[in-house]
Design a protein around this motif. Structure first.
Motif, short mmCIF file in Angstrom:
data_model
loop_
_atom_site.label_atom_id
_atom_site.label_comp_id
_atom_site.label_asym_id
_atom_site.label_seq_id
_atom_site.Cartn_x
_atom_site.Cartn_y
_atom_site.Cartn_z
N UNK A 154 0.70 -1.30 -0.13
CA UNK A 154 0.02 -0.07 0.10
C UNK A 154 0.78 1.19 0.00
N UNK A 155 2.17 1.22 -0.12
CA UNK A 155 2.84 2.27 -0.17
C UNK A 155 4.19 2.04 -0.84
N UNK A 156 4.15 2.40 -2.45
CA UNK A 156 5.41 2.19 -3.04
C UNK A 156 5.47 3.44 -3.79
N UNK A 157 6.83 3.32 -4.53
CA UNK A 157 7.33 4.61 -5.28
C UNK A 157 8.12 4.06 -6.42
N UNK A 185 -1.75 -1.74 8.24
CA UNK A 185 -1.80 -1.89 6.66
C UNK A 185 -0.40 -2.03 6.00
N UNK A 186 0.07 -2.96 5.37
CA UNK A 186 1.65 -2.97 5.03
C UNK A 186 1.74 -1.91 3.82
N UNK A 187 2.82 -1.64 4.08
CA UNK A 187 3.37 -0.64 2.96
C UNK A 187 4.95 -0.58 3.12
N UNK A 211 0.25 -11.40 7.37
CA UNK A 211 -0.51 -11.73 6.04
C UNK A 211 -1.84 -10.84 6.08
N UNK A 212 -2.44 -10.61 7.02
CA UNK A 212 -3.76 -9.70 6.92
C UNK A 212 -3.51 -8.54 6.71
N UNK A 231 -6.58 -6.11 5.40
CA UNK A 231 -6.43 -4.73 5.85
C UNK A 231 -6.09 -4.01 5.03
N UNK A 232 -5.18 -4.16 4.23
CA UNK A 232 -4.98 -3.26 2.89
C UNK A 232 -5.98 -3.29 2.10
N UNK A 233 -7.00 -4.35 1.67
CA UNK A 233 -8.14 -4.12 0.88
C UNK A 233 -9.03 -3.08 1.13
N UNK A 234 -9.13 -3.02 2.78
CA UNK A 234 -10.17 -2.21 3.32
C UNK A 234 -9.70 -0.77 3.11
#
Length: 371
Positions: A30-33, A277-279, A312-313, A318-321
């Motif tokens: 959820x957090x890329x560049x 949320x994973x980023x 994994x969540x 979590x990321x999907x939400x």
């Protein structure tokens, strides 16, 4: 996509047997560049100065493919991408010109007049800053910036709570959030310190990126308001890798101790009810595939004490939400997008090893990578 046991299988259907593997929803970063590749000892502005838009887009295509091969079927790109180059890459993937994960993009980060570039000569500051970011001053400019982003095709608005020295005002942030929400877009805020996030929370942002050292009172407010947190923390393995490629001496225990505070922050936020949320915030040239680099964050969450299931969540449900795609991605269920990642071994029993042993990746029901 049908999900269940004892399903009717039509004739001539190809059957993939993964009974001794771990199957998960496609991973989400959820957090890329992916339009940036900063040298480890360089300033953030160097990449934008030295590389053309065309070069950055071509390089981003390579990074996108790396993400897909690593098991990521969706990424959210949050700026440092020139003038809407992220939109160009997203569109190219959607049209099938290049391979890559599903992309949601923010366009240029919206911030105050000093941006994030700290060491540019005065004569170059305005030119480079305006190339990479949208700098505003005042409520009307804030509203206009959001509308321009929407016209250009962004999926989310990202703002800076604080740049080099200047903060966005409360009124500016309220104007950004209100305008975005009126157009059904969410707003996430870059903030790496507790005091600076207070105005953003009051303004009504939907998410916070980074979030180093937040107080319990702040985390409790975030949990109550449903504001998610993307902790862009690294792993011990990632820190060791950095020291090795930079030829720096290191002590493994010193590295673990230096990252211990991040682990405590993560666990504390989770225990207080904040949605994690994973980023990865991966944008450095670490001499490893960008997709593998992005996994250092997931690895780190596990190092810090989250269970394999909870880790994994953060990178699925979590990321999907947070991305406003609940029940479409981040799950394996009927009527969801058919995004799957298959890992060798048992992720619960040998998380760190299996995480990097990708066997197959499927996006939208089509195999994108198979080993």
């Amino acid at each position: 996509m049908k999900v269940g046991q004892s399903l009717d299988v039509p004739e001539n259907t190809e059957v993939l047997d993964y009974r001794n593997f771990t199957i998960t929803p496609g991973l989400i970063d959820s957090h890329t560049h992916i339009l940036t590749n900063q040298g480890l000892n360089e300033d953030l502005s160097i990449d934008a100065v030295m590389n053309s838009s065309e070069s950055r887009v071509l390089r981003a295509a390579y990074f996108a493919d790396s993400y897909l091969n690593a098991g990521f079927t969706t990424i959210r790109d949050l700026g440092n991408s020139g003038q809407y180059l992220d939109v160009e890459v997203k569109n190219a993937i959607e049209k099938g010109y290049i391979k890559g994960p599903r992309m949601l993009v923010s366009g240029p980060i919206i911030g105050s007049m000093d941006g994030q570039f700290y060491h540019l000569p005065v004569k170059d500051f305005q030119r480079i800053s305006e190339q990479e970011q949208t700098m505003i001053s005042g409520v009307e400019e804030a509203k206009k910036a959001v509308k321009e982003h929407i016209v250009q095709g962004v999926d989310v608005i990202k703002i800076l709570a604080i740049g080099n020295r200047l903060t966005l005002s409360l009124d500016e942030m309220k104007a950004i959030v209100q305008t975005a929400h009126e157009q059904r877009l969410k707003v996430t805020v870059h903030c790496d310190r507790d005091w600076a996030v207070q105005a953003a929370i009051e303004a009504g942002v939907d998410g916070v990126e980074h979030g180093y050292g937040f107080r319990d009172t702040t985390l409790k407010i975030m949990a109550k308001k449903g504001i998610y947190l993307v902790p862009t923390y690294g792993s011990v393995k990632g820190a060791v890798h950095y020291h090795e490629i930079m030829n720096l001496k290191y002590n493994i225990e010193d590295i673990r101790n230096s990252l211990e505070r991040r682990g405590k922050d993560l666990i504390r936020a989770s225990q207080l009810g904040v949605r994690i949320v994973a980023g990865s915030d991966a944008y450095h040239d670490t001499k490893m595939p960008r997709g593998d680099d992005a996994k250092q964050t997931i690895w780190g969450y596990y190092d810090y004490g989250l269970s394999a299931e909870d880790v994994l969540k953060t990178a699925t449900a979590n990321a999907a939400i947070a991305l406003e795609m609940k029940d479409q991605i981040g799950v394996i269920k009927e009527n969801a997008f058919a995004d799957l990642a298959v890992f060798e071994g048992d992720l619960k029993k040998d998380f760190k090893k299996s995480l990097f042993q990708v066997k197959m990746v499927m996006k939208d029901g089509k195999i994108q990578y198979q080993k």
